[in-house]
Scaffold this motif. Structure first.
Motif: not given
Length: 120
Positions: A30-31, A34, A37-38
């Protein structure tokens, strides 16, 4: 009781049970999604490559902690932590990582420490 997923993630000593192993990798994935993506959005808006380089540099500690967690998981069923090097072999390493999800740990204390499922 299970060992907390993000406890001792940079320590190669000790043992880690299956539940803790799975929860660690779910949290890390998950990290990573994210983070990438950022950084990909920043790179697209700035039309630059440096955000992706920063993302890869931030992944180095995550890779180190991943190896430590695999070594702890190997110790839970009585193997040495050096068995984590099997993950470097392309197809066999992936299958080995999957097998770590299903191999039960040694009940009670083994030569690498107490059972991570033991209360207290």
């Amino acid at each position: 009781m299970s060992k907390p997923a993000f406890e001792d993630i940079f320590t190669f000593a000790g043992r880690r049970n299956r539940k803790s192993y799975i929860l660690y990798y779910i949290g890390i994935m998950a990290a990573v999604f994210v983070l990438y993506g950022v950084m990909a959005m920043i790179a697209a808006m700035a039309e630059a490559w440096w955000p992706l380089v920063i993302a890869y540099l931030l992944m180095l500690p995550l890779a180190l902690s991943g190896w430590a967690v695999i070594a702890q998981r190997c110790r839970d069923f009585g193997w040495t932590g050096w068995a984590a090097l099997i993950t470097l072999i392309p197809i066999i390493g992936f299958l080995f990582s999957l097998a770590l999800l299903f191999i039960p740990g040694d009940p009670g204390t083994n030569r690498y420490g107490p059972d991570p499922l033991a209360a207290g």
